[in-house]
Write an enzyme that holds these catalytic residues in place. Sequence first.
Site, PDB file in Angstrom:
ATOM      1  N   SER A 167       0.828  -1.202  -0.034  1.00  0.00           N
ATOM      2  CA  SER A 167      -0.053  -0.009   0.118  1.00  0.00           C
ATOM      3  C   SER A 167       0.948   1.169   0.006  1.00  0.00           C
ATOM      4  O   SER A 167       1.586   1.496   0.811  1.00  0.00           O
ATOM      5  CB  SER A 167      -0.851   0.033   1.172  1.00  0.00           C
ATOM      6  OG  SER A 167      -1.320   1.270   1.371  1.00  0.00           O
ATOM      7  N   HIS A 180      -0.982  -1.353  -4.267  1.00  0.00           N
ATOM      8  CA  HIS A 180      -2.352  -0.822  -3.728  1.00  0.00           C
ATOM      9  C   HIS A 180      -2.512   0.451  -3.462  1.00  0.00           C
ATOM     10  O   HIS A 180      -1.713   1.381  -2.751  1.00  0.00           O
ATOM     11  CB  HIS A 180      -2.372  -1.742  -2.197  1.00  0.00           C
ATOM     12  CG  HIS A 180      -3.542  -1.622  -1.454  1.00  0.00           C
ATOM     13  ND1 HIS A 180      -4.906  -2.377  -1.900  1.00  0.00           N
ATOM     14  CD2 HIS A 180      -4.160  -0.710  -0.881  1.00  0.00           C
ATOM     15  CE1 HIS A 180      -5.798  -2.103  -0.921  1.00  0.00           C
ATOM     16  NE2 HIS A 180      -5.327  -0.965  -0.280  1.00  0.00           N
ATOM     17  N   ASP A 206      -4.642   3.562  -2.327  1.00  0.00           N
ATOM     18  CA  ASP A 206      -5.708   3.907  -1.293  1.00  0.00           C
ATOM     19  C   ASP A 206      -6.223   5.100  -1.633  1.00  0.00           C
ATOM     20  O   ASP A 206      -5.664   6.442  -1.177  1.00  0.00           O
ATOM     21  CB  ASP A 206      -5.183   3.732   0.052  1.00  0.00           C
ATOM     22  CG  ASP A 206      -5.026   2.574   0.398  1.00  0.00           C
ATOM     23  OD1 ASP A 206      -5.972   1.765   0.662  1.00  0.00           O
ATOM     24  OD2 ASP A 206      -3.778   2.154   1.338  1.00  0.00           O
ATOM     25  N   MET A 212      -8.867   8.115  -0.557  1.00  0.00           N
ATOM     26  CA  MET A 212      -9.751   8.608   0.664  1.00  0.00           C
ATOM     27  C   MET A 212     -10.244   9.988   0.480  1.00  0.00           C
ATOM     28  O   MET A 212      -9.695  10.719  -0.265  1.00  0.00           O
ATOM     29  CB  MET A 212      -8.921   8.877   1.823  1.00  0.00           C
ATOM     30  CG  MET A 212      -8.171   7.283   2.064  1.00  0.00           C
ATOM     31  SD  MET A 212      -7.273   7.673   3.811  1.00  0.00           S
ATOM     32  CE  MET A 212      -6.530   5.926   3.944  1.00  0.00           C
ATOM     33  N   HIS A 218      -8.072   0.771  -4.134  1.00  0.00           N
ATOM     34  CA  HIS A 218      -9.049   0.729  -3.176  1.00  0.00           C
ATOM     35  C   HIS A 218      -9.837   2.162  -2.723  1.00  0.00           C
ATOM     36  O   HIS A 218      -9.059   3.011  -2.257  1.00  0.00           O
ATOM     37  CB  HIS A 218      -8.220   0.347  -2.000  1.00  0.00           C
ATOM     38  CG  HIS A 218      -9.031   0.141  -0.376  1.00  0.00           C
ATOM     39  ND1 HIS A 218      -8.383  -0.323   0.667  1.00  0.00           N
ATOM     40  CD2 HIS A 218     -10.378   0.080  -0.415  1.00  0.00           C
ATOM     41  CE1 HIS A 218      -9.346  -0.078   1.470  1.00  0.00           C
ATOM     42  NE2 HIS A 218     -10.501   0.057   0.937  1.00  0.00           N
ATOM     43  N   MET A 222     -12.023   4.261  -0.826  1.00  0.00           N
ATOM     44  CA  MET A 222     -12.635   4.675   0.380  1.00  0.00           C
ATOM     45  C   MET A 222     -13.339   5.804   0.434  1.00  0.00           C
ATOM     46  O   MET A 222     -12.956   6.801   1.004  1.00  0.00           O
ATOM     47  CB  MET A 222     -11.536   4.519   1.584  1.00  0.00           C
ATOM     48  CG  MET A 222     -11.156   3.079   1.835  1.00  0.00           C
ATOM     49  SD  MET A 222      -9.399   3.244   2.876  1.00  0.00           S
ATOM     50  CE  MET A 222      -8.380   3.571   1.553  1.00  0.00           C
ATOM     51  N   MET A 250     -11.034  -5.709   5.747  1.00  0.00           N
ATOM     52  CA  MET A 250     -10.128  -4.828   6.238  1.00  0.00           C
ATOM     53  C   MET A 250     -10.031  -5.446   7.832  1.00  0.00           C
ATOM     54  O   MET A 250     -10.808  -5.870   8.562  1.00  0.00           O
ATOM     55  CB  MET A 250     -11.108  -3.481   6.533  1.00  0.00           C
ATOM     56  CG  MET A 250     -11.390  -2.710   5.356  1.00  0.00           C
ATOM     57  SD  MET A 250     -10.027  -2.208   4.369  1.00  0.00           S
ATOM     58  CE  MET A 250      -9.205  -1.382   5.486  1.00  0.00           C
ATOM     59  N   GLY A 263      -8.818   4.319   6.809  1.00  0.00           N
ATOM     60  CA  GLY A 263      -8.484   5.629   7.073  1.00  0.00           C
ATOM     61  C   GLY A 263      -7.107   5.979   7.349  1.00  0.00           C
ATOM     62  O   GLY A 263      -6.544   7.265   7.010  1.00  0.00           O
ATOM     63  N   ASP A 309      -6.320  -6.040   4.435  1.00  0.00           N
ATOM     64  CA  ASP A 309      -5.738  -5.000   4.587  1.00  0.00           C
ATOM     65  C   ASP A 309      -6.018  -4.277   5.944  1.00  0.00           C
ATOM     66  O   ASP A 309      -6.949  -4.197   6.494  1.00  0.00           O
ATOM     67  CB  ASP A 309      -6.631  -3.984   3.471  1.00  0.00           C
ATOM     68  CG  ASP A 309      -5.983  -2.673   3.205  1.00  0.00           C
ATOM     69  OD1 ASP A 309      -5.046  -2.559   3.682  1.00  0.00           O
ATOM     70  OD2 ASP A 309      -6.703  -2.064   2.594  1.00  0.00           O
ATOM     71  N   GLY A 311       1.145  -1.806   4.240  1.00  0.00           N
ATOM     72  CA  GLY A 311       1.656  -0.523   3.822  1.00  0.00           C
ATOM     73  C   GLY A 311       2.864  -0.309   4.822  1.00  0.00           C
ATOM     74  O   GLY A 311       4.209  -0.216   4.119  1.00  0.00           O
TER      75      GLY A 311
END
Length: 217
Positions: free
Chosen positions: A7, A32, A34, A36, A66, A68, A137, A142, A175, A198
Amino acid sequence: MTKLSPSVLSADFAKLGADCRAVLDAGADMIHFDVMDGHFVDNLSFGLPVLEGLRKALPEAYFDVHLMITDPMRYVSRFAGAGANCITFHVEAASDISATIAAIRSLGCGAGLSLNPPTPAEALFPYLDGLSMILVMGVTPGHGGQAFQPSALEKIRALRAECERRGLHPDISVDGGVKYATTAPQCVEAGANVLVAGSAVFCAGDIGAAVREFKSL
Ligand code: DX5
Ligand code: ZN
């Protein structure tokens, strides 16, 4: 064989392309990414222009995006256009889950569905047929660097068992809080075949060595 999806949330953003190159050269299977929105989760990260830049720099990479974000349908075609290979969204975040899965697939991407720690595994059961990835998850989404919540293991087991019962073979990814020596083997034993990591990769002194440790599992 267990796959590793580092990540980039924990990468050094001043040299993001080089960090991605380092993990891929060391044997990582995908990146990965992420996203947000400060709404579905309380944090903000990065989005379309960053993915476009990485796709240009790493044309052969597999980008495991991913989302979010609330109402992911609004953005799936732009993430596909920016270079995503697989787009995962949250079962808690979408108003029409089946239509979002269909839209992702129609764009030529794999469709993934994720669930937060309080959400039961059964919430994904109606959608398993169309999925190429299930993302369990291990933490509240977050932030990187949180402790793994062991309740994820039971959900991995339940989802793997239900997929097998129905003759389905999606990737099952985990994750959050995934560490080489402790939680990663537990997740693999429970039925996960993709590990997202990550901080365990990008905060390690030697990124390549960290990737190779994961890949030896
Ligand atoms: C959390 C993100 C994760 C995060 C994992 O909201 O979805 O991908 O980067 O970080 P670690 O591996 O440090 O728990
Ligand atoms: Zn993630």
